[in-house]
Motif scaffolding. Structure first.
Motif, PDB file in Angstrom:
ATOM      1  N   TRP A  89      14.069 -15.567 -79.920  1.00  0.00           N
ATOM      2  CA  TRP A  89      14.327 -16.426 -81.088  1.00  0.00           C
ATOM      3  C   TRP A  89      15.707 -17.054 -80.979  1.00  0.00           C
ATOM      4  CZ3 TRP A  89      18.396 -15.195 -84.454  1.00  0.00           C
ATOM      5  CH2 TRP A  89      18.588 -16.124 -85.474  1.00  0.00           C
ATOM      6  N   GLU A 130      15.211 -20.880 -80.360  1.00  0.00           N
ATOM      7  CA  GLU A 130      15.146 -21.551 -81.657  1.00  0.00           C
ATOM      8  C   GLU A 130      16.520 -21.838 -82.252  1.00  0.00           C
ATOM      9  OE1 GLU A 130      12.168 -20.077 -84.390  1.00  0.00           O
ATOM     10  OE2 GLU A 130      11.076 -19.160 -82.720  1.00  0.00           O
ATOM     11  N   TRP A 188      15.160 -12.623 -88.933  1.00  0.00           N
ATOM     12  CA  TRP A 188      15.535 -11.991 -87.670  1.00  0.00           C
ATOM     13  C   TRP A 188      16.752 -11.082 -87.770  1.00  0.00           C
ATOM     14  CZ3 TRP A 188      12.126 -12.554 -83.854  1.00  0.00           C
ATOM     15  CH2 TRP A 188      11.217 -13.621 -83.959  1.00  0.00           C
TER      16      TRP A 188
END
Length: 140
Positions: free
Chosen positions: A27, A31, A111
């Motif tokens: 992630w 991202e 997250w």
């Protein structure tokens, strides 16, 4: 070596419970970074680095550290982020940029356990760089 002080902001993050180490790093790299790094550059951040925790390495070093400094604790932060900049305004402008909040910071709560994040704020002074010594008194 420049005498100009470089402002440094360091941020420690912990994965949210239930998030795997592999998914967290994926992630972050796929991202967060693609949006975040260009915005950092836009706002004058001159250097940005990520330190990814390695549990096997930390565990191995813990045995060594225990013999030398038994009261010291090895951080369990999963990710340590370091930002270098000429002034605190760079960071302020970054985190108040709507694009940062819409794109780079979007989804962080899925997250990161934000309740455990810690920061360090100050100036970095290099004392040894590329084999050269800086900014300390000579031995008497």
């Amino acid at each position: 070596m420049s005498d100009q002080k470089v402002f440094k902001y360091t941020l420690e993050h912990y994965r949210k419970e239930g998030v795997s180490e592999e998914a967290f790093v994926k992630w972050f790299r796929e991202e967060h970074l693609p949006y975040g790094v260009p915005l950092m550059k836009k706002h004058g951040i001159t250097k940005y680095a990520a330190h990814y925790r390695s549990p096997p390495l930390a565990d191995a070093f813990h045995a060594i550290l225990g013999q030398i400094r038994p009261t010291w604790e090895i951080s369990k932060a999963d990710l340590v982020l370091e930002y270098w900049m000429p002034s605190l305004d760079c960071l302020k402008n970054l985190v108040t940029d709507p694009e940062w909040n819409e794109m780079a910071a979007d989804g962080e709560a899925n997250w990161i356990d934000m309740s455990r994040s810690t920061i360090h704020v100050g100036y970095e002074t290099a004392h040894l760089e590329n084999g050269n010594f800086f900014d300390f008194a000579e031995k008497k």
